[in-house]
Design an enzyme around this catalytic site. Structure first.
Site, PDB file in Angstrom:
ATOM      1  N   GLU A 187       1.038  -0.909   0.100  1.00 27.33           N
ATOM      2  CA  GLU A 187      -0.203  -0.007   0.017  1.00 27.33           C
ATOM      3  C   GLU A 187       1.035   1.320  -0.222  1.00 27.33           C
ATOM      4  O   GLU A 187       1.533   1.495   1.086  1.00 27.33           O
ATOM      5  CB  GLU A 187      -0.543  -0.091   1.529  1.00 27.33           C
ATOM      6  CG  GLU A 187      -1.868   1.213   1.251  1.00 27.33           C
ATOM      7  CD  GLU A 187      -2.743   1.413   1.956  1.00 27.33           C
ATOM      8  OE1 GLU A 187      -3.665   0.405   2.630  1.00 27.33           O
ATOM      9  OE2 GLU A 187      -3.932   2.325   3.462  1.00 27.33           O
ATOM     10  N   ASP A 237       3.815 -14.587  11.477  1.00 28.19           N
ATOM     11  CA  ASP A 237       2.602 -14.562  10.999  1.00 28.19           C
ATOM     12  C   ASP A 237       1.749 -13.649  11.426  1.00 28.19           C
ATOM     13  O   ASP A 237       0.811 -13.216  11.874  1.00 28.19           O
ATOM     14  CB  ASP A 237       2.263 -15.835  11.564  1.00 28.19           C
ATOM     15  CG  ASP A 237       0.799 -16.434  11.819  1.00 28.19           C
ATOM     16  OD1 ASP A 237      -0.513 -16.174  10.595  1.00 28.19           O
ATOM     17  OD2 ASP A 237       0.089 -17.688  12.168  1.00 28.19           O
ATOM     18  N   HIS A 297      -2.402  10.347  -0.883  1.00 29.47           N
ATOM     19  CA  HIS A 297      -2.704   8.590  -1.956  1.00 29.47           C
ATOM     20  C   HIS A 297      -2.849   9.503  -2.974  1.00 29.47           C
ATOM     21  O   HIS A 297      -2.088   9.043  -4.410  1.00 29.47           O
ATOM     22  CB  HIS A 297      -4.078   8.613  -1.538  1.00 29.47           C
ATOM     23  CG  HIS A 297      -3.925   7.620  -0.392  1.00 29.47           C
ATOM     24  ND1 HIS A 297      -5.202   6.818   0.168  1.00 29.47           N
ATOM     25  CD2 HIS A 297      -3.017   7.274   0.695  1.00 29.47           C
ATOM     26  CE1 HIS A 297      -4.746   6.497   1.421  1.00 29.47           C
ATOM     27  NE2 HIS A 297      -3.753   6.578   1.287  1.00 29.47           N
TER      28      HIS A 297
HETATM   29  C1  MEV Z   1      -6.125   3.447   5.177  1.00 29.84           C
HETATM   30  O1  MEV Z   1      -5.082   2.402   4.563  1.00 29.84           O
HETATM   31  C2  MEV Z   1      -6.051   3.248   6.119  1.00 29.84           C
HETATM   32  C3  MEV Z   1      -6.759   4.650   7.094  1.00 29.84           C
HETATM   33  O2  MEV Z   1      -7.706   4.132   6.337  1.00 29.84           O
HETATM   34  C4  MEV Z   1      -6.554   4.136   8.169  1.00 29.84           C
HETATM   35  C5  MEV Z   1      -7.930   4.994   8.804  1.00 29.84           C
HETATM   36  O3  MEV Z   1      -8.988   5.272   8.316  1.00 29.84           O
HETATM   37  O4  MEV Z   1      -7.991   5.591  10.674  1.00 29.84           O
HETATM   38  C6  MEV Z   1      -6.433   5.942   6.654  1.00 29.84           C
END
Ligand code: MEV
Length: 425
Positions: free
Chosen positions: A80, A280, A377
Site C-alpha cells: 500500500e 505470521d 494518496h
Molecule cells: C488506509 O489504509 C488507512 C486509513 O483508512 C486508516 C483510518 O481511516 O484511520 C487511513
C-alpha cells in the site's frame, strides 16, 4: 550496528537499496533475495507446498523513530502506498517530542486441549494431571527452557455457552513461556503430546489440540506525549488538531463501523513490520481484532487525550511476534530486517510494533481530521499511473509531476505526458 545515512529517504530507489545493503553488510545471496533470484526457488519450496516462485512486495524503511530513548529504523513490507511515508511522518513528530515509551508482557502463550463430555467430578483429575503433562511436554520445550522459558502450568475451564457447553466440553490450557519464538509449532506439539494423558484423566475424548492465537497474555503497548506547540498541520494549530484527533478517536471508540477502519490503519504498520520479519500476519490480525471486541463491542484500540498542554496517545494489544524459529530464522529479507532493528528479542520487537501501530494511527487520523488522506494518496497514485504507462527511472517522477500539475490522474494523460517527455529529450 547498522545505521542508515540521514539522507537515505531522499535518494533514488537504486541508491537507497545499495545503501541498505551496505549498511547491513548483506551477502550477495541476501542482496539477491531482496530483489529476485531464480536460485531462491529452493527457499520458496521449503516455505510452502507447490511453490512456483515469489510474489515480491516492496520492503521499505520508516526511518527516524525514537523508542524508549533509542533511535530505530523500522523495516516494513507492504503493497500500500503512503503507509511508510505516514509512519515516518508520525515517527518524526513523536521523536522531536521525546519519542515513544513502550512495554511488553512476558511471552506467555497457551495451547488448548478440548475434551468432549467431561463430568464435573473429573475436573479435579484434570488439574491433578499437571505433573504428568509437565513431564510429557518437557522434551519438546528443551531449547525454550535453556533460554529461560518452558511450561508454566495448566488451567481447566468449561466452555460456557452453546452446544459445546451442553455437551460438557472442557478446555485444558497449557501455559508456556515461549521466550523469543512466536511459538505456534511448539505449542501445537505440546498440545498433541499432552492430549492422551488428559483424555485418561478426564475419561473423555480429545476433540481439538492446538494453540490459541488470541495471545491474551502477551500484550504490548506504546504511548507518546507531544506538546501542543509542536503539533500543527495544514493551517491547524496544535490545540485544534489535538481536539479533532481526540474527537475522531471517540467516534472510533463508539462506532464499530469506524473502529474497523481505524484499527485497520493501526495494522497497516504492525502487519507491514510482521511481514518484513516473516512473522505470521494472520495470527496477529486475528488476535488484535478479537481483542478490539473483547467486551462484546468492537472498538478502537487507541486512546487520545489532551493533558497539560500536550496530546497523549496510547495503544495496546496482544502482539505475538517472534524473532527466532519459523521463516523469521531463515528468510534472508526477514533476517536483514531483524538486523536493521539490531536483532531484537520478541518482546522488543512487539514494543517496536506497538510504537509503529500507534504512529500509523496518529498519522492517519491527523490527515483525516485536517486535509483528508486523498491528496497524499493521489500523489503516490500518480507514480503508479506513470509506471503503468511505461515510465521507468527518472521518467516516473517527471510524469507524476505533470499529472499532479494538470490535476488529471488517469492512464491516458500518463501515456500522453510520457510521450511528450520522451519526444522532447
Ligand atoms: C488506509 O489504509 C488507512 C486509513 O483508512 C486508516 C483510518 O481511516 O484511520 C487511513
Amino acid at each position: 550496528m547498522p545505521r542508515l545515512p540521514r539522507s537515505f529517504r531522499k535518494q533514488d530507489v537504486r541508491r537507497r537499496s545499495r545503501l541498505f545493503c551496505e549498511a547491513l553488510e548483506l551477502s550477495s545471496a541476501e542482496r539477491r533475495a531482496l530483489i529476485e533470484d531464480p536460485e531462491l526457488l529452493d527457499l520458496a519450496d521449503v516455505m510452502v507446498e507447490s511453490a512456483v516462485g515469489f510474489m515480491p512486495l516492496p520492503l521499505g524503511v520508516a526511518a527516524g523513530f525514537r523508542i524508549d530513548g533509542r533511535s530505530v529504523d523500522i523495516p516494513m513490507a507492504t503493497e500500500e502506498p503512503s503507509v511508510i511515508a505516514a509512519a515516518g511522518y508520525a515517527g518524526a513528530i513523536v521523536a522531536r517530542a521525546g519519542g515513544f515509551s513502550t512495554w511488553a508482557d512476558e511471552p506467555l502463550m497457551s495451547a488448548q486441549v478440548y475434551l468432549d463430555g467431561v463430568p464435573p467430578e473429573r475436573e479435579a483429575a484434570l488439574r491433578a494431571a499437571e505433573p504428568e503433562v509437565a513431564e510429557t511436554v518437557a522434551p519438546l520445550l528443551d531449547s525454550m527452557r535453556r533460554r529461560g522459558g518452558g511450561f508454566r502450568g495448566l488451567r481447566v475451564r468449561r466452555v460456557e455457552a452453546g452446544p459445546a457447553a451442553r455437551r460438557g466440553t472442557v478446555c485444558v490450557e497449557l501455559v508456556i513461556d515461549v521466550r523469543d519464538a512466536m511459538g505456534a509449532n511448539v505449542l501445537n506439539s505440546a498440545a498433541e503430546a499432552a492430549a492422551p494423558a488428559l483424555e485418561r484423566a478426564a475419561g473423555a475424548r480429545c476433540v481439538i489440540a492446538i494453540l490459541t492465537n488470541a495471545a491474551s497474555e502477551r500484550k504490548a503497548g506504546a504511548s507518546f506525549r507531544v506538546p501542543l506547540p509542536k503539533l500543527r498541520r495544514r493551517g491547524l494549530g496544535g490545540g485544534e488538531l489535538a481536539e479533532r484527533i481526540v474527537f475522531a478517536n471517540e467516534i472510533a471508540l463508539s462506532d464499530p463501523e469506524r473502529a474497523v477502519t481505524h484499527n485497520k490503519g493501526i495494522m497497516n504498520g504492525i502487519t507491514a513490520l510482521a511481514l518484513a520479519t516473516a512473522n505470521d500476519t494472520r495470527a496477529l490480525e486475528a488476535a488484535v481484532h478479537a481483542y478490539a471486541a473483547r467486551d462484546g463491542a468492537y472498538r478502537a484500540l487507541t486512546e487520545y487525550r489532551v493533558e497539560d498542554d500536550a496530546l497523549l496517545g496510547e495503544f495496546s494489544a496482544p502482539l505475538a511476534l517472534g524473532t527466532v524459529g519459523g521463516a523469521t530464522s531463515f528468510h534472508p529479507a526477514a533476517r536483514a530486517s531483524l538486523r536493521l532493528l539490531e536483532n531484537p528479542g520478541a518482546a522488543e520487537l512487539a514494543r517496536i510494533a506497538a510504537a509503529l501501530g500507534l504512529a500509523q494511527n496518529f498519522a492517519a487520523v491527523s490527515a483525516l481530521v485536517s486535509e483528508g488522506i486523498q491528496s497524499g494518496h493521489m500523489r503516490l497514485h500518480a507514480n503508479r499511473l506513470a509506471y503503468n504507462a511505461g515510465a521507468r527511472g527518472a521518467e516516473i517522477a517527471q510524469v507524476a509531476e505533470r499529472l499532479a500539475a494538470l490535476g488529471s490522474f488517469n492512464a491516458e494523460t500518463a501515456a500522453r505526458e510520457l510521450g511528450a517527455i520522451r519526444s522532447s529529450s
